[in-house]
Design a protein around this motif. Structure first.
Motif, PDB file in Angstrom:
ATOM      1  N   MET A   1      29.268  46.674  37.994  1.00 58.80           N
ATOM      2  CA  MET A   1      28.980  45.322  37.591  1.00 58.80           C
ATOM      3  C   MET A   1      27.824  45.343  36.594  1.00 58.80           C
ATOM      4  O   MET A   1      26.830  46.019  36.796  1.00 58.80           O
ATOM      5  CB  MET A   1      28.616  44.492  38.829  1.00 58.80           C
ATOM      6  N   ALA A   2      27.943  44.572  35.546  1.00 60.72           N
ATOM      7  CA  ALA A   2      26.899  44.483  34.531  1.00 60.72           C
ATOM      8  C   ALA A   2      26.033  43.253  34.807  1.00 60.72           C
ATOM      9  O   ALA A   2      26.053  42.281  34.065  1.00 60.72           O
ATOM     10  CB  ALA A   2      27.527  44.411  33.146  1.00 60.72           C
ATOM     11  N   ILE A   3      25.281  43.292  35.870  1.00 61.15           N
ATOM     12  CA  ILE A   3      24.444  42.161  36.261  1.00 61.15           C
ATOM     13  C   ILE A   3      23.146  42.184  35.467  1.00 61.15           C
ATOM     14  O   ILE A   3      22.458  43.194  35.401  1.00 61.15           O
ATOM     15  CB  ILE A   3      24.125  42.199  37.775  1.00 61.15           C
ATOM     16  N   ASP A   4      22.821  41.045  34.877  1.00 62.74           N
ATOM     17  CA  ASP A   4      21.581  40.888  34.136  1.00 62.74           C
ATOM     18  C   ASP A   4      20.580  40.189  35.064  1.00 62.74           C
ATOM     19  O   ASP A   4      20.716  38.986  35.327  1.00 62.74           O
ATOM     20  CB  ASP A   4      21.830  40.050  32.888  1.00 62.74           C
ATOM     21  N   PRO A   5      19.591  40.927  35.586  1.00 66.10           N
ATOM     22  CA  PRO A   5      18.655  40.328  36.549  1.00 66.10           C
ATOM     23  C   PRO A   5      17.795  39.216  35.967  1.00 66.10           C
ATOM     24  O   PRO A   5      17.192  38.447  36.715  1.00 66.10           O
ATOM     25  CB  PRO A   5      17.791  41.518  36.997  1.00 66.10           C
ATOM     26  N   SER A   6      17.762  39.091  34.647  1.00 68.40           N
ATOM     27  CA  SER A   6      16.985  38.009  34.044  1.00 68.40           C
ATOM     28  C   SER A   6      17.730  36.674  34.104  1.00 68.40           C
ATOM     29  O   SER A   6      17.140  35.624  33.875  1.00 68.40           O
ATOM     30  CB  SER A   6      16.630  38.346  32.596  1.00 68.40           C
ATOM     31  N   ARG A   7      19.020  36.723  34.409  1.00 70.61           N
ATOM     32  CA  ARG A   7      19.814  35.504  34.516  1.00 70.61           C
ATOM     33  C   ARG A   7      19.776  34.983  35.948  1.00 70.61           C
ATOM     34  O   ARG A   7      19.613  35.733  36.897  1.00 70.61           O
ATOM     35  CB  ARG A   7      21.258  35.767  34.112  1.00 70.61           C
ATOM     36  N   SER A 129      43.371  24.627  35.754  1.00 68.71           N
ATOM     37  CA  SER A 129      43.967  23.303  35.887  1.00 68.71           C
ATOM     38  C   SER A 129      42.881  22.250  36.018  1.00 68.71           C
ATOM     39  O   SER A 129      42.099  22.272  36.976  1.00 68.71           O
ATOM     40  CB  SER A 129      44.886  23.252  37.105  1.00 68.71           C
ATOM     41  N   ARG A 130      42.814  21.362  35.054  1.00 75.16           N
ATOM     42  CA  ARG A 130      41.868  20.239  35.063  1.00 75.16           C
ATOM     43  C   ARG A 130      40.451  20.681  35.430  1.00 75.16           C
ATOM     44  O   ARG A 130      39.774  20.044  36.231  1.00 75.16           O
ATOM     45  CB  ARG A 130      42.385  19.133  35.977  1.00 75.16           C
ATOM     46  N   GLY A 131      40.025  21.795  34.845  1.00 74.48           N
ATOM     47  CA  GLY A 131      38.668  22.283  35.047  1.00 74.48           C
ATOM     48  C   GLY A 131      38.465  23.150  36.274  1.00 74.48           C
ATOM     49  O   GLY A 131      37.338  23.554  36.557  1.00 74.48           O
ATOM     50  N   THR A 132      39.539  23.461  37.004  1.00 81.03           N
ATOM     51  CA  THR A 132      39.450  24.272  38.211  1.00 81.03           C
ATOM     52  C   THR A 132      40.183  25.594  37.999  1.00 81.03           C
ATOM     53  O   THR A 132      41.328  25.608  37.554  1.00 81.03           O
ATOM     54  CB  THR A 132      40.077  23.531  39.413  1.00 81.03           C
ATOM     55  N   TYR A 133      39.504  26.689  38.327  1.00 74.70           N
ATOM     56  CA  TYR A 133      40.137  28.002  38.291  1.00 74.70           C
ATOM     57  C   TYR A 133      40.977  28.186  39.549  1.00 74.70           C
ATOM     58  O   TYR A 133      40.549  27.816  40.651  1.00 74.70           O
ATOM     59  CB  TYR A 133      39.081  29.116  38.298  1.00 74.70           C
ATOM     60  N   ILE A 134      42.160  28.812  39.397  1.00 74.23           N
ATOM     61  CA  ILE A 134      42.990  29.149  40.549  1.00 74.23           C
ATOM     62  C   ILE A 134      43.427  30.599  40.390  1.00 74.23           C
ATOM     63  O   ILE A 134      44.053  30.953  39.383  1.00 74.23           O
ATOM     64  CB  ILE A 134      44.224  28.241  40.668  1.00 74.23           C
ATOM     65  N   LEU A 152      36.938  39.384  40.849  1.00 77.42           N
ATOM     66  CA  LEU A 152      36.293  38.094  41.117  1.00 77.42           C
ATOM     67  C   LEU A 152      34.809  38.199  41.423  1.00 77.42           C
ATOM     68  O   LEU A 152      34.034  37.325  41.017  1.00 77.42           O
ATOM     69  CB  LEU A 152      37.040  37.364  42.236  1.00 77.42           C
ATOM     70  N   ALA A 153      34.385  39.236  42.111  1.00 75.98           N
ATOM     71  CA  ALA A 153      32.954  39.370  42.411  1.00 75.98           C
ATOM     72  C   ALA A 153      32.131  39.360  41.133  1.00 75.98           C
ATOM     73  O   ALA A 153      31.050  38.755  41.082  1.00 75.98           O
ATOM     74  CB  ALA A 153      32.689  40.652  43.202  1.00 75.98           C
ATOM     75  N   GLU A 154      32.634  39.991  40.095  1.00 79.23           N
ATOM     76  CA  GLU A 154      31.910  40.035  38.822  1.00 79.23           C
ATOM     77  C   GLU A 154      32.106  38.761  38.009  1.00 79.23           C
ATOM     78  O   GLU A 154      31.155  38.186  37.503  1.00 79.23           O
ATOM     79  CB  GLU A 154      32.369  41.234  37.990  1.00 79.23           C
ATOM     80  N   GLN A 155      33.354  38.327  37.877  1.00 73.83           N
ATOM     81  CA  GLN A 155      33.624  37.186  37.009  1.00 73.83           C
ATOM     82  C   GLN A 155      33.144  35.856  37.582  1.00 73.83           C
ATOM     83  O   GLN A 155      32.965  34.893  36.843  1.00 73.83           O
ATOM     84  CB  GLN A 155      35.118  37.126  36.676  1.00 73.83           C
ATOM     85  N   LEU A 156      32.911  35.788  38.888  1.00 72.62           N
ATOM     86  CA  LEU A 156      32.361  34.567  39.485  1.00 72.62           C
ATOM     87  C   LEU A 156      30.856  34.675  39.705  1.00 72.62           C
ATOM     88  O   LEU A 156      30.266  33.844  40.379  1.00 72.62           O
ATOM     89  CB  LEU A 156      33.090  34.243  40.797  1.00 72.62           C
ATOM     90  N   ARG A 159      25.537  35.913  36.490  1.00 74.48           N
ATOM     91  CA  ARG A 159      24.653  36.909  35.859  1.00 74.48           C
ATOM     92  C   ARG A 159      25.429  38.022  35.178  1.00 74.48           C
ATOM     93  O   ARG A 159      24.841  38.871  34.496  1.00 74.48           O
ATOM     94  CB  ARG A 159      23.722  37.518  36.921  1.00 74.48           C
ATOM     95  N   ASN A 160      26.747  38.054  35.351  1.00 74.64           N
ATOM     96  CA  ASN A 160      27.557  39.137  34.795  1.00 74.64           C
ATOM     97  C   ASN A 160      27.592  39.058  33.269  1.00 74.64           C
ATOM     98  O   ASN A 160      27.791  37.988  32.697  1.00 74.64           O
ATOM     99  CB  ASN A 160      28.982  39.081  35.346  1.00 74.64           C
ATOM    100  N   ARG A 161      27.399  40.199  32.630  1.00 76.47           N
ATOM    101  CA  ARG A 161      27.424  40.310  31.170  1.00 76.47           C
ATOM    102  C   ARG A 161      28.577  41.190  30.740  1.00 76.47           C
ATOM    103  O   ARG A 161      28.946  42.092  31.468  1.00 76.47           O
ATOM    104  CB  ARG A 161      26.103  40.942  30.671  1.00 76.47           C
TER     105      ARG A 161
END
Length: 175
Positions: A1-7, A129-134, A152-156, A159-161
């Motif tokens: 995971m490319a987590i940016d701790p500054s975010r 759909s109407r602003g909701t991810y499924i 999903l852990a990364e894309q949700l 802080r993911n870059r």
């Protein structure tokens, strides 16, 4: 995971749906795995349900959650196979505004490492759909682990870059 701790981490509100003709709350192990991962990641599990493999029931449930301001995303487990009763992608076709094709492609690539060519039988998919991810994952424990841990852990995670689904949320309803 490319987590940016500054975010800053921004938790989102997730509804969890298990699609099955045979599972009840006591047998919903894939749903249990996802619920634990959603909460452990710091997100809020706002709703959880089990629905039979029936397109209209799924569409009704999804429309209710899409229109619910306490739901940012829906994660589905089950109903993505090839049998006659597997109808989750067909239900998503009825509520979607946009496909997210890379989700299914990446899921099958990750799954190939675990189950080999059997991954071609998966119709894992995602829509907006109407602003909701499924996001729709297969119903096995291994599949939900692959989908959550590998995508999903990364894309949700806000802080993911270099980018993530959360940062797009304020703009999903743009015209």
């Amino acid at each position: 995971m490319a987590i940016d701790p500054s975010r800053t981490f921004k938790p989102i509100q997730i509804a969890l749906l298990t699609v099955s003709d045979t599972r009840g709350p006591d047998e919903d192990t894939s749903g249990d795995i996802l619920a634990e991962r959603i909460k452990s990641a710091g997100h809020k599990l706002t709703a959880r349900a089990i629905e039979k493999d029936d397109v209209q029931r799924l569409v009704t449930r999804l429309n209710n959650w899409i229109d619910d301001s306490t739901v940012d995303a829906v994660v589905i487990t089950g109903g993505t196979g090839l049998t006659g009763r597997d109808v989750t992608p067909e239900a998503l076709d009825r509520v979607k505004e946009k496909n997210i094709p890379g989700f299914g492609e990446l899921f099958r690539w990750l799954s190939y490492k675990t189950i080999g060519t059997s991954t071609v039988q998966s119709r894992a998919c995602a829509v907006l759909s109407r602003g909701t991810y499924i996001f729709a994952l297969p119903g096995s424990n291994g599949a939900v682990k692959d989908g959550w841990d590998g995508i999903l852990a990364e894309q949700l995670d806000s802080r993911n870059r270099p980018c993530n689904f959360v940062e797009l949320m304020p703009r999903l309803r743009e015209v």
